[in-house]
Design a protein around this motif. Structure first.
Motif, mmCIF file in Angstrom:
data_model
loop_
_atom_site.group_PDB
_atom_site.id
_atom_site.type_symbol
_atom_site.label_atom_id
_atom_site.label_comp_id
_atom_site.label_asym_id
_atom_site.label_seq_id
_atom_site.Cartn_x
_atom_site.Cartn_y
_atom_site.Cartn_z
ATOM 1 N N LEU A 17 89.197 27.933 11.801
ATOM 2 C CA LEU A 17 88.965 29.316 12.207
ATOM 3 C C LEU A 17 90.285 30.075 12.349
ATOM 4 N N ALA A 18 91.256 29.419 12.985
ATOM 5 C CA ALA A 18 92.538 30.089 13.228
ATOM 6 C C ALA A 18 93.195 30.515 11.920
ATOM 7 N N ASP A 19 93.077 29.674 10.883
ATOM 8 C CA ASP A 19 93.688 30.014 9.596
ATOM 9 C C ASP A 19 93.076 31.266 8.970
ATOM 10 N N ARG A 20 91.897 31.632 9.440
ATOM 11 C CA ARG A 20 91.241 32.840 8.932
ATOM 12 C C ARG A 20 91.353 33.997 9.926
ATOM 13 N N ARG A 306 83.122 30.909 4.229
ATOM 14 C CA ARG A 306 82.788 31.875 3.173
ATOM 15 C C ARG A 306 83.445 33.238 3.402
ATOM 16 N N ASP A 307 84.286 33.337 4.440
ATOM 17 C CA ASP A 307 84.963 34.596 4.782
ATOM 18 C C ASP A 307 83.971 35.702 5.119
ATOM 19 N N ALA A 308 82.903 35.312 5.818
ATOM 20 C CA ALA A 308 81.915 36.298 6.244
ATOM 21 C C ALA A 308 82.387 37.117 7.441
ATOM 22 N N PHE A 309 83.415 36.637 8.151
ATOM 23 C CA PHE A 309 83.950 37.335 9.310
ATOM 24 C C PHE A 309 85.321 37.910 8.966
#
Length: 321
Positions: A17-20, A306-309
């Motif tokens: 999560l942190a990486d995104r 999936r980069d939905a956030f």
């Protein structure tokens, strides 16, 4: 009973999560009470008040053989002086040894009644209810899963709790992180920037819809709720909308249900789910239960993958049991 409220809010650090650019907090409703954990206390709270106000001394409710709602109703009734009747799906269970869930309910004084599956599907019809009440006496009737208008109002309080906890956390972090910039001391410039710990959305598992309906109704402007269906089928969004409409007279537009992470249906397992849960437990020393919370966390992490956030999103995941 002495429920632990507000339930703890703990940040979970995970590089996936942190990486995104995402932050995740766990709202540990599973720690509210050892026998009435998670959303069960929130759903029962105002129903128990209503039962008292109506002068009822018995709670009658419905559930499957492994229902957490059946367990929680039995425990709450035992603690607060209500008799309890649990109407269980499947008359074939009447001749079998009690499983741990039903054994616990019986140990808390619940009278277990078994209905054949056809009759159980008609459990809320006047004919079936009248027969149950004639056999077991007057009672305050709770629906399967405990989701009704009183439950929705109880679950809406979780959103208010979150707002308060996040404000308190922000203030504490700001106090802890206040420092003097050594190079700017002569200019008396203090570094005093509050860190961003605000949340944007709340994720929760959905079984009968009451928890999602309440949380979404209680959220402040600009925040959203995502429900992760634990059952196969696309009917849960209609159930959530119906609960909001009955409780508040309108449906909010700040929520939706994800239907793709049920792993084959209620209580079924998949290799992907099992692998995720094992990995999650090894990373965080916390093993989510697989039927509801595990599916919700799987879906949350998959949406993140999936980069939905959007980067910078703050997410609260409700640990309902």
């Amino acid at each position: 009973m002495h429920p632990r409220l507000p339930s703890p809010l703990c940040e979970l650090s995970d590089p996936r999560l942190a990486d995104r650019g995402l932050r995740l907090w766990l709202k540990r409703d599973d720690l509210i009470h050892p026998e009435v954990p998670g959303n069960k206390w929130r759903k029962l709270k105002y129903n128990l008040v209503a039962a008292r106000e109506r002068g009822q001394h018995t709670l009658l409710t419905f559930g499957g053989a492994y229902s957490n709602h059946i367990r929680a109703t039995a425990a709450a009734g035992h603690a607060l002086g209500f008799a309890t009747v649990g109407v269980i799906r499947g008359d074939e269970l009447a001749t079998r040894p009690l499983n741990p869930s039903l054994a616990f309910a019986a140990s808390r004084g619940m009278r277990l009644v078994y209905l054949d599956r056809t009759t159980y599907r008609a459990k809320h019809t006047p004919q079936v209810l009248a027969g149950l009440l004639a056999e077991h006496g007057p009672a305050y009737v709770l629906p399967e899963g405990g989701s009704n208008e009183s439950a929705v109002r109880g679950c809406a309080e979780l959103a208010v709790e979150l707002e308060t906890q996040v404000d308190e956390a922000r203030d504490k972090e700001a106090r802890d992180d206040e420092t003097w910039d050594k190079e700017a001391r002569d200019d008396a410039k203090r570094v005093d920037e509050k860190p961003d710990v605000a949340f944007d959305m709340v994720c929760v598992a959905v079984g009968t819809g009451g928890t999602l309906a309440g949380i979404a109704a209680g959220l402040g402007p600009g925040r959203r709720a995502i429900g992760f269906a634990a059952l196969k089928g696309d009917f849960l969004a209609d159930d959530v909308a119906a609960l909001q409409r009955r409780t508040y007279g309108a449906v909010t537009d700040n929520w939706h249900v994800e239907h793709d992470f049920h792993h084959g249906g209620y209580a079924r397992r998949s290799p992907a789910l099992d692998a995720f849960l094992a990995d999650f437990a090894s990373r965080h020393d916390f093993a989510p239960e697989p039927i509801y919370v595990g599916r919700m966390l799987f879906g949350l992490f998959e949406l993140a993958r999936r980069d939905a956030f959007a980067p910078g999103t703050g997410i609260v995941a409700v640990i309902t049991g």
